[in-house]
Design a protein around this motif. Structure first.
Motif, PDB file in Angstrom:
ATOM      1  N   ARG A  59      -2.836   6.927  12.286  1.00  0.00           N
ATOM      2  CA  ARG A  59      -4.374   6.596  12.171  1.00  0.00           C
ATOM      3  C   ARG A  59      -4.940   7.882  12.363  1.00  0.00           C
ATOM      4  NH1 ARG A  59      -6.180   6.173  17.351  1.00  0.00           N
ATOM      5  NH2 ARG A  59      -4.493   6.035  19.002  1.00  0.00           N
ATOM      6  N   TRP A 108      -1.689   4.347   5.524  1.00  0.00           N
ATOM      7  CA  TRP A 108      -1.828   3.084   5.627  1.00  0.00           C
ATOM      8  C   TRP A 108      -1.626   2.303   4.537  1.00  0.00           C
ATOM      9  CZ3 TRP A 108      -1.515   1.052  10.205  1.00  0.00           C
ATOM     10  CH2 TRP A 108      -1.926   1.646  11.335  1.00  0.00           C
ATOM     11  N   LYS A 119      -6.388   7.421   4.441  1.00  0.00           N
ATOM     12  CA  LYS A 119      -5.789   6.212   4.665  1.00  0.00           C
ATOM     13  C   LYS A 119      -4.466   5.828   3.984  1.00  0.00           C
ATOM     14  CE  LYS A 119     -10.086   3.895   5.945  1.00  0.00           C
ATOM     15  NZ  LYS A 119     -10.955   2.710   5.788  1.00  0.00           N
TER      16      LYS A 119
END
Length: 263
Positions: free
Chosen positions: A75, A25, A22
């Motif tokens: 993602r 992100w 992640k």
């Protein structure tokens, strides 16, 4: 990052590395946090906004990172099923019958990289300048960076300043003419879980290795790219560059070397 020519674009290989997860992100979250850091409308009553220069808070800086790290594909980083999805842009590499860690291809412009580089320079200079030598604006930047790092360390915020710096290090690799020297391990694990010596980086560059692999990707008939000896060596050198970018001073630690089994 080396300066690119006017109007030039660069393609960047982003590894499908399990320890990225992640972090792209969270890097985007930090970019947006930085964007609104001086906006009084985002503060609680009585709070004072940070005093940061426009080089950091200009919306174009956050927009540059969003444009490079497309949410449509980041993602999928670390997703073992990504290659099985025909709509996924993940590129797979193989040497002989052995599969290697795949990559995603990002694209950046000179202007985007210049904006991000300027922001990184301000943050780095402010945090590395001794406290007594800092100018007032450097002190404000350093205090902001410290608070963001503390919030990240204590899991108080999703925004990650360390992830923001990490993604910029990965961008650097695509345009860097000199292999990493600090914290570069001599060996990584191979598919047999044995440590093997890495290809000698002398006379090579991460930028040239990136260009070589991009050429093979462009001419391959499928998203599964079979590598010859030169391609396999280029990938192994780049895997070392990514390893150093991700783990830094811990690149030669046992845990970091163990992760290279997945490369």
């Amino acid at each position: 990052m080396p300066e690119l020519r006017e109007g030039e674009t660069v393609r960047i290989l982003i590894p499908n590395h399990p320890d990225l997860g992640k972090r792209p992100w969270r890097a985007l979250d930090f970019a947006h946090h930085l964007r609104y850091a001086t906006d009084p409308d985002t503060y609680m009553p009585g709070e004072d906004p940070w005093r940061l220069p426009a080089t950091l808070t200009d919306p174009a800086v956050a927009d540059a990172l969003v444009a490079i790290l497309q949410p449509s594909w980041i993602r999928r980083i670390g997703d073992d099923t990504a290659f099985d999805d025909p709509d996924s842009p993940l590129i797979s590499f193989s040497t002989g019958s052995v599969g290697r860690m795949g990559v995603f291809v990002a694209t950046a412009t000179r202007d985007q990289l210049d904006l991000l580089t300027a922001a990184r320079t301000l943050l780095t200079e402010a945090t590395t300048t001794p406290v007594r030598s800092r100018s007032p604006w450097q002190n404000d930047i350093a205090e902001y960076a410290f608070e963001m790092a503390e919030g990240e360390k204590n899991d108080e915020i999703e925004a990650s300043i360390s992830s923001w710096f990490l993604m910029l290090r990965l961008f650097d690799i695509a345009t860097t003419d000199t292999p990493a020297t600090q914290h570069r391990p001599d060996r990584l694990l191979d598919e047999r879980a044995k440590q093997v010596r890495l290809p000698d980086p002398a006379g090579t560059s991460p930028a040239a290795d990136t260009a070589l692999l991009l050429g093979l990707i462009d001419t391959a008939a499928t998203r599964d790219v079979a590598l010859d000896t030169d391609g396999a060596d280029a990938l192994r050198r780049l895997q070392t560059e990514w390893h150093v970018a991700i783990y830094g001073a811990k690149a030669t630690s046992g845990d970091a070397l163990l992760s290279s089994f997945l490369y």
